[in-house]
Structure formats: C-alpha cells, structure tokens
Design a protein around this motif. Sequence first.
Motif, PDB file in Angstrom:
ATOM      1  N   TYR A  25       0.813  -1.219   0.000  1.00 19.94           N
ATOM      2  CA  TYR A  25       0.000   0.000   0.000  1.00 19.94           C
ATOM      3  C   TYR A  25       0.849   1.272   0.000  1.00 19.94           C
ATOM      4  O   TYR A  25       0.356   2.351   0.333  1.00 19.94           O
ATOM      5  N   GLY A 194     -10.492  -6.034  13.442  1.00 17.42           N
ATOM      6  CA  GLY A 194     -10.527  -7.104  12.446  1.00 17.42           C
ATOM      7  C   GLY A 194     -11.518  -8.171  12.840  1.00 17.42           C
ATOM      8  O   GLY A 194     -11.504  -8.645  13.973  1.00 17.42           O
ATOM      9  N   SER A 201      -8.136 -10.071  10.011  1.00 14.05           N
ATOM     10  CA  SER A 201      -9.170 -10.030   8.977  1.00 14.05           C
ATOM     11  C   SER A 201      -9.274  -8.668   8.305  1.00 14.05           C
ATOM     12  O   SER A 201      -9.092  -7.620   8.934  1.00 14.05           O
ATOM     13  N   ASP A 202      -9.616  -8.715   7.027  1.00 14.86           N
ATOM     14  CA  ASP A 202      -9.888  -7.531   6.221  1.00 14.86           C
ATOM     15  C   ASP A 202     -11.364  -7.174   6.367  1.00 14.86           C
ATOM     16  O   ASP A 202     -12.203  -8.043   6.585  1.00 14.86           O
ATOM     17  N   TYR A 203     -11.684  -5.868   6.255  1.00 14.89           N
ATOM     18  CA  TYR A 203     -13.075  -5.444   6.258  1.00 14.89           C
ATOM     19  C   TYR A 203     -13.529  -5.188   4.827  1.00 14.89           C
ATOM     20  O   TYR A 203     -12.836  -4.518   4.060  1.00 14.89           O
ATOM     21  N   ASN A 230      -6.342  -3.868  12.688  1.00 16.13           N
ATOM     22  CA  ASN A 230      -6.133  -5.142  11.986  1.00 16.13           C
ATOM     23  C   ASN A 230      -4.859  -5.052  11.146  1.00 16.13           C
ATOM     24  O   ASN A 230      -4.870  -5.078   9.926  1.00 16.13           O
ATOM     25  N   HIS A 233      -1.704  -8.207   8.683  1.00 13.08           N
ATOM     26  CA  HIS A 233      -1.427  -8.358   7.258  1.00 13.08           C
ATOM     27  C   HIS A 233      -1.504  -7.021   6.514  1.00 13.08           C
ATOM     28  O   HIS A 233      -1.578  -7.004   5.292  1.00 13.08           O
ATOM     29  N   PHE A 235      -3.955  -4.867   6.551  1.00 11.64           N
ATOM     30  CA  PHE A 235      -5.285  -4.466   6.102  1.00 11.64           C
ATOM     31  C   PHE A 235      -5.743  -3.168   6.760  1.00 11.64           C
ATOM     32  O   PHE A 235      -6.614  -2.470   6.222  1.00 11.64           O
ATOM     33  N   ASN A 239      -7.979  -0.457   4.792  1.00 10.84           N
ATOM     34  CA  ASN A 239      -9.307  -0.152   5.303  1.00 10.84           C
ATOM     35  C   ASN A 239      -9.435   1.310   5.704  1.00 10.84           C
ATOM     36  O   ASN A 239     -10.461   1.949   5.448  1.00 10.84           O
TER      37      ASN A 239
END
Length: 258
Positions: A25, A194, A201-203, A230, A233, A235, A239
């Motif tokens: 990113y 997350g 976890s990704d949203y 989160n 990873h 994310f 997000n």
Amino acid sequence: MQQRSVTPVKAARVGCAGWATPRPYRELFGEGSSVLSRYATRFPIVEINSSFYRPHRSETYARWTQSVPAGFRFSVKLPRLISHDLALRGAAPPLDAFLAQTLGLGVHLGGYLLQLPPSHAFDARVVSVFFRLLRRRTRVPCACEPRHASWFTEKADALMMEHGISRVAADPALVPAAATPGGHPGWSYWRWHGAPRMYYSDYGEAALVALAANVAASRAATSPWIVFDNTAHGFATANAARLQEIVRTRVTRKRGRA
C-alpha cells in the motif's frame, strides 16, 4: 511520487494503530524522511500502542512531532502496568510518569486510550478512584475500552460520563452495546480490530460503508476518531484509506444538498 497533504475531514479522523506503511500500500502515501512522516501524508491521526509495553522518553515523543504536520494528532495507550498489572489500583506513581512523558507531544497530543483486560469486571469504587486520579492530573480526552460485559450498563456509563471519560466503540463487539460509543460524548472513538479474526481479517466494502454511516450519526462534540487495528497483514492501512474516501464522499454529497 508527489507528496499528498492531509485534508482534515470534519466528519471523522481516520488512522491506524501504529504508523506502518506496508509495501503493498505504499502508493497511498507521499514522500517523507521517515516512516512516520510518510504515514502522515495520508492520515491525520495515529494510535501509539508501544507505550502499552514500554515507556518512552519525553524527548522521543517530541521527536515524533517533528515528522508530522500541524494538524496531526496522536492518541497514546496507557501502560499495561496501570491497566493490567495494577488493575487501576495504586496507580498514581506510574500514571504521573506516563503523563509527564507524553507532554513531549505538546499540541499534537490528541488523547489517551485506556484498554482494560477481559478479566477486569466493573468495580465502581476502583474505577471512580482511578478516574478521579486521572482527572486531577489532566483534562486531555480519554477513551476507555473495557472488555468485560459488566461494563456495558447504565451505571458504568454514568460513571464515565461523570468523569469525562469516553467509551470506545469496538469491533468485534463483546456485546451489542460495545459496538457504539458510550460514556462521555466529547470524544467518539472507534477501534476496529478485524473480524472475524482479530488483528488479521480484512473489512469488506459493506462493513466500511456501514461504519461511515454510524460515525456520521454520532453526536460527538469533536471530530470522531476511527482507528484500525487489523495490522497483522496490513489491512488496517487499506481499510483506513478506503474509509477516508467513503467519508469524504458522504461529506461532499451532504454539502452539495445544503
């Protein structure tokens, strides 16, 4: 890459827990002389979690402020010595040390975050003594994230209101009330960790759109904060950036209808 400036959005301030700029990113950020300065080209706030594990010198906090623009703000997590080891009891000495250290942030200090362990049940006497201790020393905004179901009652909410303490809106939510801000309305603070797997976890788009709507409906006296935790990873970065775009679109549409 051309440097991007942070445009404050009155409806919300969005950022991450920590100022990492994950490689996938990197294009979201502008140039800078440090990771923090690059992070600050995109986001107007950050949550300092390292203070939970170890103290930082006042000079360290002051050095961090040199990497951010004038409107950038930090929230600082209270040490685990206070929240976990001492369970808010007899906490005056470490609290004094912590508050003195964070003064290095100067005007960039946005507030304090108190995260309690899941085992910490609500005890009105203990909590009231600690909040009075805190408020005798500082009027800086403070958000508390309790993680025991006993905190989500009218009595606990009223006690936080009395002492000017906000309650974090968390995801995943321990109980339904934990999903929305509580306590004092002066500082609405969302922490999304997350889901379904915390920190990993990704949203998805639907969750972020719903979050933006909930934030817009809040009645905070100041700009709400939304912090993504989160980070395992990366994310959180994606997000937070996407939520910024959703919020800006909502604000633009609202102004267009005015």
